[in-house]
Scaffold this motif. Structure first.
Motif, short mmCIF file in Angstrom:
data_model
loop_
_atom_site.label_atom_id
_atom_site.label_comp_id
_atom_site.label_asym_id
_atom_site.label_seq_id
_atom_site.Cartn_x
_atom_site.Cartn_y
_atom_site.Cartn_z
N SER A 1 22.07 45.03 -21.43
CA SER A 1 22.78 43.91 -22.07
C SER A 1 23.76 43.21 -21.13
CB SER A 1 23.53 44.40 -23.32
OG SER A 1 24.45 45.42 -22.98
N GLY A 2 23.98 43.79 -19.93
CA GLY A 2 24.91 43.16 -18.99
C GLY A 2 26.26 43.84 -18.90
N ALA B 1 16.16 32.86 -12.45
CA ALA B 1 15.08 33.33 -13.34
C ALA B 1 15.58 34.45 -14.26
CB ALA B 1 13.90 33.81 -12.52
N VAL B 2 16.52 35.28 -13.76
CA VAL B 2 17.09 36.37 -14.57
C VAL B 2 18.57 36.10 -14.77
CG1 VAL B 2 17.53 38.84 -14.70
CG2 VAL B 2 15.42 38.01 -13.64
N LEU B 3 18.98 36.00 -16.03
CA LEU B 3 20.39 35.73 -16.35
C LEU B 3 21.03 37.02 -16.83
CD1 LEU B 3 22.27 33.27 -16.32
CD2 LEU B 3 21.69 32.89 -18.72
N ALA B 4 21.80 37.68 -15.95
CA ALA B 4 22.42 38.96 -16.29
C ALA B 4 23.70 38.77 -17.10
CB ALA B 4 22.72 39.75 -15.02
N LEU B 5 24.45 37.71 -16.77
CA LEU B 5 25.66 37.36 -17.54
C LEU B 5 25.58 35.89 -17.89
CD1 LEU B 5 28.51 39.15 -15.50
CD2 LEU B 5 27.42 39.94 -17.61
N ASN B 6 25.83 35.60 -19.17
CA ASN B 6 25.67 34.23 -19.66
C ASN B 6 26.98 33.73 -20.27
OD1 ASN B 6 24.77 31.83 -20.65
ND2 ASN B 6 23.35 32.69 -22.14
N ASP B 7 27.80 33.08 -19.44
CA ASP B 7 29.04 32.44 -19.90
C ASP B 7 29.97 33.44 -20.60
OD1 ASP B 7 30.84 30.35 -20.18
OD2 ASP B 7 29.97 29.66 -22.08
#
Length: 249
Positions: A47-48, A22-28
């Protein structure tokens, strides 16, 4: 992108999610840190940046992707992560010094326990490091007797006492009073000058521009742009980066 054998640290397609995605802290996220390089990570709060930095030594366990250090994938469950962490110094926003131990005891404890140095070897090394930062007179004092800037410099020295291959800094000046920021940044500048590999999450744009070899901009868990300080600060391409710099510069 350099391969994992060319870079000291190579992050490949890192994803970190919470609450079943549900929460994406780091995206690829993919990034390399080469030996002797200073990489500054900037971006808005949330922002991660810190999640990415803490993933480099697996203080945050990735949901997917790989983190190579010296060619070894730290995300592989069979890897002895503690052994690799000994080669990666970590400095946090809050100093994490042991309050019941003196400055000298704080610095010598890990080299004696983990690197099997004799107490006299560890003390000699600690005093040389304290001498370098002008705090040798504080060796037998306790952390509560020190200023914030002194505590953070001791925390950096404590990490250096393990003779790490890379230093990771998570917003090392954000908890300091403004007049104490300079003394910590000066120590980090001197480490960079000595060729220490460094990854630094920072709000100090002047430091990022002056000291970093490469600046990485993150927003919403993704790396949106990276380049030399002049590319990032003087000719930003991403509109989100331009908007961020307009607010902080």
């Amino acid at each position: 992108m350099a391969t994992s054998t060319e870079a000291l640290i190579s992050v490949q397609h890192l994803v970190k999610s919470y609450h079943n995605g549900a929460v994406l802290a780091l995206n690829d996220c993919s990034i390399d840190v080469c030996r002797g390089e200073v990489v500054a990570v900037i971006g808005p709060s949330g922002s991660g940046k810190s999640t990415l930095l803490r993933s480099l030594n697996l203080l945050e366990t990735p949901t997917s992707g790989a983190v190579y250090f010296d060619g070894v994938n730290l995300a592989d469950p069979s890897v002895n992560i503690d052994r690799h962490r000994q080669k990666m110094g970590m400095v946090f926003q809050h100093f994490n010094l042991f309050p019941h131990k003196t400055v000298l005891q704080n610095i010598t404890m890990a080299p004696v326990k983990l690197k099997k140095k004799t107490p006299s070897q560890a003390q000699a090394q600690a005093m040389a490091l304290l001498e370098r930062i002008g705090l040798s007179d504080k060796a037998n004092e306790y952390p509560n007797m020190l200023s914030g800037g002194q505590k953070q410099r001791i925390a950096i020295v404590r990490a250096l006492a393990m003779e790490p291959e890379v230093m990771l800094f998570d917003e090392p000046t954000s908890a300091l009073d403004p007049e104490m920021v300079g003394e910590v940044l000066d120590l980090m500048r001197s480490l960079a000058k000595d060729g220490m590999t460094m990854a630094v999450v920072t709000h100090e744009m002047g430091f990022a521009r002056e000291v970093a070899d490469r600046v990485v901009f993150m927003a919403n868990g993704a790396i949106l742009e990276q380049g030399t300080p002049s590319q990032i600060f003087d000719a930003p391409k991403d509109p989100r980066l331009r908007d961020f710099l307009a607010k902080v510069l």
